[in-house]
Design an enzyme around this catalytic site. Structure first.
Site, PDB file in Angstrom:
ATOM      1  NE  ARG A 152       2.303  60.755   0.650  1.00 11.53           N
ATOM      2  CZ  ARG A 152       2.735  60.511  -0.569  1.00 11.53           C
ATOM      3  NH1 ARG A 152       2.302  61.230  -1.582  1.00 11.53           N
ATOM      4  NH2 ARG A 152       3.607  59.550  -0.799  1.00 11.53           N
ATOM      5  CB  SER A 165       0.693  63.635  -4.653  1.00 12.18           C
ATOM      6  OG  SER A 165       1.756  63.200  -5.449  1.00 12.18           O
ATOM      7  CD  GLU A 200      -3.499  73.399 -10.254  1.00 16.35           C
ATOM      8  OE1 GLU A 200      -3.657  74.224 -11.188  1.00 16.35           O
ATOM      9  OE2 GLU A 200      -2.759  72.404 -10.365  1.00 16.35           O
ATOM     10  CG  PHE A 246       0.207  74.209  -7.176  1.00 15.41           C
ATOM     11  CD1 PHE A 246       1.132  75.053  -7.763  1.00 15.41           C
ATOM     12  CD2 PHE A 246       0.402  72.839  -7.282  1.00 15.41           C
ATOM     13  CE1 PHE A 246       2.234  74.545  -8.448  1.00 15.41           C
ATOM     14  CE2 PHE A 246       1.497  72.316  -7.966  1.00 15.41           C
ATOM     15  CZ  PHE A 246       2.420  73.163  -8.550  1.00 15.41           C
ATOM     16  CG  ASP A 263       8.726  67.202  -7.346  1.00 18.47           C
ATOM     17  OD1 ASP A 263       9.406  66.580  -8.185  1.00 18.47           O
ATOM     18  OD2 ASP A 263       7.590  66.848  -6.988  1.00 18.47           O
ATOM     19  NE  ARG A 275       5.954  62.845  -1.174  1.00 19.79           N
ATOM     20  CZ  ARG A 275       5.261  62.709  -2.309  1.00 19.79           C
ATOM     21  NH1 ARG A 275       4.340  63.589  -2.635  1.00 19.79           N
ATOM     22  NH2 ARG A 275       5.489  61.688  -3.116  1.00 19.79           N
TER      23      ARG A 275
END
Ligand SMILES: Cc1ncc(C[n+]2csc(CCOP(=O)(O)OP(=O)(O)O)c2C)c(N)n1
Ligand SMILES: [Mg+2]
Lengths: 278, 312
Positions: free
Chosen positions: B6, B33, B54, B79, B113, B164
């Site tokens: 990322r 993020s 989104e 998402f 998460d 990430r």
């Protein structure tokens, strides 16, 4: 201040301490979002809602949906202190094979009525529960807490419109209006304008209160209950990070765990508050 | 610590995107993020934070593309594959619009998460959409190339699944890649691992370990998951006689499925195994723990190779 109100404040600060403990211990999680919602959840779970922690699936219980599911540590602390599971379990938060997932999981955690994590969807879930309550002529109420940044989501307004048209008097929604979302100020990212007026346009009953004033929270719920032909929104003006000086109003504390030094300060401040209300 | 993809993504987007007046970048309140924040800081006039919206972001991007711009949209992979999917399909892919859909925190990299934030079905969803190019970079060098290519060369709808985290480099600086052509990372004769994303550097570790046991494994980086490099799959099967796919994604609909489709259509029967999330919801935990328990780390891949080679 009467003893009940004093007790609720004491409880709320104790729960804040639990949430900070959990995030510190896990070294990950959303601390500041927990601190703004603390007084609202305390009022609901320790004064307002009809519940039976020994029987979490009791059909006539009031329902609760934490639509801003990232603020789960405080919610878990509430459930533990209310007797749904032992408070010792709180330190499981975000560990492997735990009921205390990063976001609330209704299949894993006793007392959680609805799974959340994808913002915006919790409100629609609460709407579904309230509609069933109406259809089955049940007396239970459905409470939900949304973030203010969460109100950016289109689904919020789809659900709000439907709920208004269905006259769902038993749906009571708090907006945790702390003015911050993940990347900064709500007003700067997407100014929502007058939140209460937006809900009113969807045929809701709306109130705006100080979300850290326990009496105001209880009064607003009582007021909302009187309105039987409209869903209610209570726009609660809050402070993200409330109770921990260095987190207050700081969006960078949205998702961050305190280091040892910060943790010590946070504990000291929150414990002092608990004592203040003894 | 291996560079996180990322971070490379954010830096490359600045490097190639800022000089190109047609590049616009959108995010939905996750810029810190996804690292699109770096572009936002460098070029605020071509950066749009739409808030936590989104669906709006992606349809808006379609509007940008219809106006001749090249939008990069950013949010978590889970998402993109859900809230953004309507527009990705009905507007962007259907009309062939030049929108780059960047899915961050892919696979298990959302870690603590938990399930609602893990991206284990994004490849499946995007692969099913006609016209959609589907890629996922394995290392920093490839991440940089991919951003450059998407800005400078590729026109049309593309989905990129971005980690990430990082698991190390396997390519020389400046290595050239071609969309749709798999890259052979390591030659071998006993079996082939076909992987993408962070499973590539981890499979390389597995291959090195297996070499000490006398199992000589080819490693193919299938960074373009669609259109898949059929020739690379066919030659791997014919030349090494066993195939193991590895991905930090559900075994349903990812590269495992894509490779199986090629093999069956070609009538090639070789021992075959899919390493990935075995059609289950995941849970909260540290990234390292999750990689381990879902069997997508070097050990899990090595074990799958041993089992598959034993069936030859
Ligand atoms: C659909 C979706 N998009 C993005 C996220 C990532 N995310 C988690 S919390 C957050 C910000 C929430 O802000 P707000 O609703 O104001 O809640 P607060 O923490 O301020 O109470 C974001 C973008 C998410 N969980 N779900
Ligand atoms: Mg907020």
């Amino acid at each position: 201040m009467n003893e009940e109100i004093r007790k609720l404040y004491r409880t709320a600060y104790g729960l804040r301490k639990d949430a900070v403990d959990m995030v510190y211990h896990a070294r990950t999680g959303h601390a500041a979002p927990c601190l703004s919602e603390a007084d609202i959840l305390t009022a609901l779970y320790f004064h307002v809602m009809n519940l039976d922690p020994a029987n979490p699936h009791w059909a006539d219980r009031d329902r609760f949906v934490l639509s801003k599911g990232h603020a789960s540590p405080l919610y878990y602390a509430v459930l533990a202190r209310r007797g749904y599971f032992p408070p010792e379990d709180l330190m499981e938060y975000r560990g492997l094979n735990t009921k205390l997932q990063g976001h609330p999981d209704m299949k894993k955690c006793p007392g959680v009525d609805f799974t959340t994590g994808s913002l915006g969807n919790g409100l629609a879930g609460a709407l579904g529960m309230a509609l069933i309550g109406k259809k089955d002529k049940k007396d239970y109420r459905v409470f939900a807490v949304c973030g203010d940044g969460e109100l950016d989501e289109g689904i919020i307004w789809e659900a709000a419109t439907y709920a208004g048209n269905e006259h769902l008097g038993r749906l009571i929604v708090f907006v945790d209006n702390n003015g911050l979302q993940s990347g900064g100020a709500v007003e700067k990212i997407q100014d929502l304008g007058d939140i209460a007026a937006r809900f009113e346009a969807c045929k809701w009953h709306a109130q705006t209160i100080d979300g850290h004033d326990m009496e105001a929270i209880l009064d607003a719920v009582a007021e909302a209950e009187k309105v039987t032909d409209k869903p209610s929104v209570i726009v609660a003006k809050t402070i993200k990070g409330k109770g921990v000086s260095f987190m207050e109003g700081q969006y960078l504390w949205h998702m961050k765990a305190p280091n040892d030094e910060q943790y010590a300060i946070a504990c000291e401040e929150l414990e002092r508050k608990v004592k203040e209300y003894e | 610590m291996a560079a996180a993809l990322r971070d490379v993504y954010g830096e490359s987007l600045v490097k190639y995107g800022v000089p190109d007046e047609k590049v616009v970048v959108l995010d939905a309140d996750l810029a810190t993020s996804t690292k699109s924040v770096l572009f936002g800081n460098a070029c605020p006039e071509r950066f749009f934070d739409v808030g936590i919206a989104e669906a709006d972001m992606v349809s808006m991007a379609a509007g940008f593309a219809a106006s001749g711009f090249t939008p990069f949209i950013n949010t978590f992979a889970t998402f993109v594959a859900s809230i953004c999917a309507v527009s990705a399909k009905s507007l962007i892919a259907y009309s062939g619009l030049n929108v780059k859909l960047m899915g961050g925190n892919n696979g298990l990299t959302g870690g603590y998460d938990g399930s609602t934030h893990h991206g284990i079905d994004d490849i499946n969803v995007m692969r099913g959409i006609p016209n959609m190019l589907v890629m996922s970079p394995s290392t920093p060098v490839m991440m940089d190339w991919m951003v450059k290519t998407l800005v400078q060369d590729h026109k049309g709808p593309a989905y990129v699944s971005v980690s990430r985290q990082g698991a190390g480099e396997v390519y020389e600086e400046g290595t050239s890649f071609t969309i749709g052509q798999a890259k052979t990372v390591r030659e071998g004769t006993d079996a082939t691992i076909i992987a993408y994303g962070l499973c590539v550097p981890r499979a390389l570790q597995a291959a090195e370990k297996l070499a000490q046991e006398g199992i000589n494994v080819r490693l193919v980086d299938m960074f373009t998951i669609k259109p898949i490099d059929r020739a690379a799959v066919i030659s791997a099967a014919k030349e090494t006689g066993a195939i193991i796919t590895a991905e930090e994604h559900s075994v349903i609909g990812g590269v495992g499925t894509a490779v199986a489709e090629v093999l069956t259509e070609e009538g090639i029967a070789v021992p075959f195994k899919r390493v990935g999330i075995q059609d289950t919801f995941t849970q909260s935990g540290s990234y390292a723990q999750l990689v381990e328990i879902y069997g997508v780390g070097a050990d899990g891949i090595a074990q799958a190779v041993r089992e598959t080679v034993a069936r030859k």
